[in-house]
Design a protein around this motif. Sequence first.
Motif, PDB file in Angstrom:
ATOM      1  N   LYS A   3      -3.970   6.871  -8.788  1.00  0.00           N
ATOM      2  CA  LYS A   3      -4.079   5.999  -7.521  1.00  0.00           C
ATOM      3  C   LYS A   3      -2.983   5.532  -6.841  1.00  0.00           C
ATOM      4  CE  LYS A   3      -5.949   3.233 -10.379  1.00  0.00           C
ATOM      5  NZ  LYS A   3      -6.664   2.314 -11.290  1.00  0.00           N
ATOM      6  N   VAL A   4      -3.037   5.172  -5.558  1.00  0.00           N
ATOM      7  CA  VAL A   4      -2.240   4.642  -4.908  1.00  0.00           C
ATOM      8  C   VAL A   4      -2.299   3.224  -4.675  1.00  0.00           C
ATOM      9  CG1 VAL A   4      -0.757   4.643  -2.451  1.00  0.00           C
ATOM     10  CG2 VAL A   4      -1.516   6.662  -3.621  1.00  0.00           C
ATOM     11  N   VAL A   5      -1.385   2.399  -5.011  1.00  0.00           N
ATOM     12  CA  VAL A   5      -1.448   0.977  -5.196  1.00  0.00           C
ATOM     13  C   VAL A   5      -0.326   0.031  -4.534  1.00  0.00           C
ATOM     14  CG1 VAL A   5      -1.688  -1.059  -6.714  1.00  0.00           C
ATOM     15  CG2 VAL A   5      -2.462   1.153  -7.574  1.00  0.00           C
ATOM     16  N   MET A   6      -0.608  -0.567  -3.554  1.00  0.00           N
ATOM     17  CA  MET A   6       0.104  -1.328  -2.549  1.00  0.00           C
ATOM     18  C   MET A   6       0.440  -2.712  -3.655  1.00  0.00           C
ATOM     19  SD  MET A   6      -0.062  -2.426   1.074  1.00  0.00           S
ATOM     20  CE  MET A   6       1.078  -3.547   2.099  1.00  0.00           C
ATOM     21  N   TYR A   7       1.540  -2.967  -3.928  1.00  0.00           N
ATOM     22  CA  TYR A   7       1.728  -4.181  -4.767  1.00  0.00           C
ATOM     23  C   TYR A   7       3.097  -4.972  -4.491  1.00  0.00           C
ATOM     24  CZ  TYR A   7       2.837  -6.585  -9.344  1.00  0.00           C
ATOM     25  OH  TYR A   7       3.346  -7.536 -10.173  1.00  0.00           O
ATOM     26  N   GLY A   8       2.724  -6.405  -4.655  1.00  0.00           N
ATOM     27  CA  GLY A   8       4.097  -7.127  -4.447  1.00  0.00           C
ATOM     28  C   GLY A   8       3.662  -8.748  -4.604  1.00  0.00           C
ATOM     29  N   SER A   9       4.573  -9.648  -4.790  1.00  0.00           N
ATOM     30  CA  SER A   9       4.713 -10.790  -4.757  1.00  0.00           C
ATOM     31  C   SER A   9       4.712 -11.448  -3.237  1.00  0.00           C
ATOM     32  CB  SER A   9       5.704 -11.660  -5.599  1.00  0.00           C
ATOM     33  OG  SER A   9       5.407 -11.369  -6.962  1.00  0.00           O
ATOM     34  N   VAL A 115       4.120   9.544   0.278  1.00  0.00           N
ATOM     35  CA  VAL A 115       3.046   9.556  -0.618  1.00  0.00           C
ATOM     36  C   VAL A 115       2.862  10.875  -1.358  1.00  0.00           C
ATOM     37  CG1 VAL A 115       0.340   9.116  -0.966  1.00  0.00           C
ATOM     38  CG2 VAL A 115       1.782   7.551   0.453  1.00  0.00           C
ATOM     39  N   ALA A 116       3.110  11.850  -0.723  1.00  0.00           N
ATOM     40  CA  ALA A 116       2.845  13.342  -1.247  1.00  0.00           C
ATOM     41  C   ALA A 116       3.723  13.439  -2.325  1.00  0.00           C
ATOM     42  CB  ALA A 116       2.720  14.367  -0.048  1.00  0.00           C
ATOM     43  N   LYS A 117       4.976  13.185  -1.982  1.00  0.00           N
ATOM     44  CA  LYS A 117       6.049  13.383  -3.067  1.00  0.00           C
ATOM     45  C   LYS A 117       5.836  12.431  -4.213  1.00  0.00           C
ATOM     46  CE  LYS A 117       9.832  15.161  -4.563  1.00  0.00           C
ATOM     47  NZ  LYS A 117      10.044  16.449  -4.979  1.00  0.00           N
ATOM     48  N   ALA A 118       5.515  11.205  -3.998  1.00  0.00           N
ATOM     49  CA  ALA A 118       5.330  10.262  -5.137  1.00  0.00           C
ATOM     50  C   ALA A 118       4.124  10.771  -6.064  1.00  0.00           C
ATOM     51  CB  ALA A 118       5.086   9.067  -4.766  1.00  0.00           C
ATOM     52  N   GLN A 119       3.225  11.226  -5.276  1.00  0.00           N
ATOM     53  CA  GLN A 119       1.656  11.980  -6.272  1.00  0.00           C
ATOM     54  C   GLN A 119       2.067  13.017  -6.866  1.00  0.00           C
ATOM     55  OE1 GLN A 119      -1.306  11.779  -3.037  1.00  0.00           O
ATOM     56  NE2 GLN A 119      -2.354  10.288  -4.115  1.00  0.00           N
ATOM     57  N   VAL A 127       0.977   5.722  -8.444  1.00  0.00           N
ATOM     58  CA  VAL A 127       1.923   5.589  -7.209  1.00  0.00           C
ATOM     59  C   VAL A 127       1.991   4.165  -6.764  1.00  0.00           C
ATOM     60  CG1 VAL A 127       2.534   6.610  -5.130  1.00  0.00           C
ATOM     61  CG2 VAL A 127       1.803   7.868  -6.651  1.00  0.00           C
ATOM     62  N   GLU A 128       2.939   3.353  -6.971  1.00  0.00           N
ATOM     63  CA  GLU A 128       3.122   2.206  -6.492  1.00  0.00           C
ATOM     64  C   GLU A 128       4.078   2.052  -5.040  1.00  0.00           C
ATOM     65  OE1 GLU A 128       4.395  -1.773  -8.593  1.00  0.00           O
ATOM     66  OE2 GLU A 128       6.220  -0.596  -8.262  1.00  0.00           O
ATOM     67  N   VAL A 129       3.479   1.277  -4.221  1.00  0.00           N
ATOM     68  CA  VAL A 129       3.735   1.139  -2.879  1.00  0.00           C
ATOM     69  C   VAL A 129       4.342  -0.102  -2.534  1.00  0.00           C
ATOM     70  CG1 VAL A 129       3.407   1.677  -0.387  1.00  0.00           C
ATOM     71  CG2 VAL A 129       2.318   2.889  -1.993  1.00  0.00           C
ATOM     72  N   VAL A 138       1.615   2.503   5.225  1.00  0.00           N
ATOM     73  CA  VAL A 138       0.743   3.523   4.069  1.00  0.00           C
ATOM     74  C   VAL A 138      -0.939   3.169   4.066  1.00  0.00           C
ATOM     75  CG1 VAL A 138       0.533   4.313   1.814  1.00  0.00           C
ATOM     76  CG2 VAL A 138       2.705   4.002   2.768  1.00  0.00           C
ATOM     77  N   LEU A 139      -1.109   1.936   4.451  1.00  0.00           N
ATOM     78  CA  LEU A 139      -2.194   1.382   4.345  1.00  0.00           C
ATOM     79  C   LEU A 139      -3.089   1.783   5.731  1.00  0.00           C
ATOM     80  CD1 LEU A 139      -4.785  -0.757   3.270  1.00  0.00           C
ATOM     81  CD2 LEU A 139      -3.603  -2.499   4.478  1.00  0.00           C
ATOM     82  N   ALA A 140      -2.280   1.673   6.804  1.00  0.00           N
ATOM     83  CA  ALA A 140      -2.922   2.269   8.056  1.00  0.00           C
ATOM     84  C   ALA A 140      -3.127   3.558   7.820  1.00  0.00           C
ATOM     85  CB  ALA A 140      -1.953   1.650   9.280  1.00  0.00           C
ATOM     86  N   ALA A 141      -2.288   4.287   7.180  1.00  0.00           N
ATOM     87  CA  ALA A 141      -2.769   5.781   7.198  1.00  0.00           C
ATOM     88  C   ALA A 141      -3.816   6.273   6.437  1.00  0.00           C
ATOM     89  CB  ALA A 141      -1.602   6.573   6.832  1.00  0.00           C
ATOM     90  N   GLY A 142      -4.552   5.010   5.625  1.00  0.00           N
ATOM     91  CA  GLY A 142      -5.544   5.467   4.746  1.00  0.00           C
ATOM     92  C   GLY A 142      -5.296   5.918   3.383  1.00  0.00           C
ATOM     93  N   LEU A 143      -4.227   5.614   3.058  1.00  0.00           N
ATOM     94  CA  LEU A 143      -3.570   6.299   1.702  1.00  0.00           C
ATOM     95  C   LEU A 143      -3.640   5.291   0.661  1.00  0.00           C
ATOM     96  CD1 LEU A 143      -0.729   8.516   3.481  1.00  0.00           C
ATOM     97  CD2 LEU A 143      -2.783   9.159   2.689  1.00  0.00           C
ATOM     98  N   VAL A 144      -4.082   4.116   0.682  1.00  0.00           N
ATOM     99  CA  VAL A 144      -3.717   3.228  -0.121  1.00  0.00           C
ATOM    100  C   VAL A 144      -5.274   2.888  -0.922  1.00  0.00           C
ATOM    101  CG1 VAL A 144      -3.426   0.779  -0.882  1.00  0.00           C
ATOM    102  CG2 VAL A 144      -1.829   1.854   0.831  1.00  0.00           C
TER     103      VAL A 144
END
Length: 193
Positions: A3-9, A115-119, A127-129, A138-144
Motif C-alpha cells: 500500500k501507499v500511505v501518506m503519513y505525518g504529524s 512511487v514506482a521506484k518505492a514500490q 510505501v510511506e509518502v 501523489v494524492l492528486a495523481a490517485g496513487l495514495v
Amino acid sequence: MGKVVMYGSVSVDGFVADENDQPGPLFDWLSAGDVPLDESGALKVSQASYDYTRPYWDQIGATIVGRHVFDMTEGWDGKPPSGVDHVVVVTHRPKPEGWDPAAPFHFVDGVEAAVAKAQELAGERIVEVSVGDVGGPVLAAGLVDEVRMDVVPVVFGSGKRYFGSVRAQHLLGDPDVVIQGNRVLHLHYLVRR
C-alpha cells in the motif's frame, strides 16, 4: 505491491510546519510517554501510541520525501530514519556532491517515478509518502491508498499544509482507526476511488 500511505504529524488546523518551516510542537508526542518507540530510547510515547505506531513503522519498506526535507535533514547522514530500508527523494537536482553511492537513497524526477521506484524497492511492504509538497501531488495523481495523521493539539494559523497545494476535492472514507495518545490523536482513513 504494498500500500501507499501518506503519513505525518499535523496541527489541528492542517499544517505540518509553521511559516518559518518549523514543526513547533508537532513532534512533542514522541516524547510524551514512557514507552520507548525505537531502540535509541530517545522517542518515548504512550502505550496507545506505541501500539499504533510501532507496527506501522515495522511494515514500511520505503519512504518518499522531497528534496526540501532531504536537505533540511542533511539526508539523515545517509541512514534512513526509523529503520526504513530505502528513501526515495523526489528532486529535479542531482545527488549532493560527494554523496555515498552505497547509501539506500534513490533520487528520481517526479512523483509517479518516485512511487514506482518505492514500490519496486518495498515489494509487499508499505510505501510511506511524506506529507506536504510531495504527498499532495501523489494524492492528486490517485496513487495514495491510505492517509494516516497524527493530529497534535496546536493551531498554527498558517504555514505548510498537510496536503500541500492540492486544489481538487478528494474523498476519504470514514476514519477506521481513532486512537488517543498523549498529546496526539492518531487517525487513519482509506482513500475513496
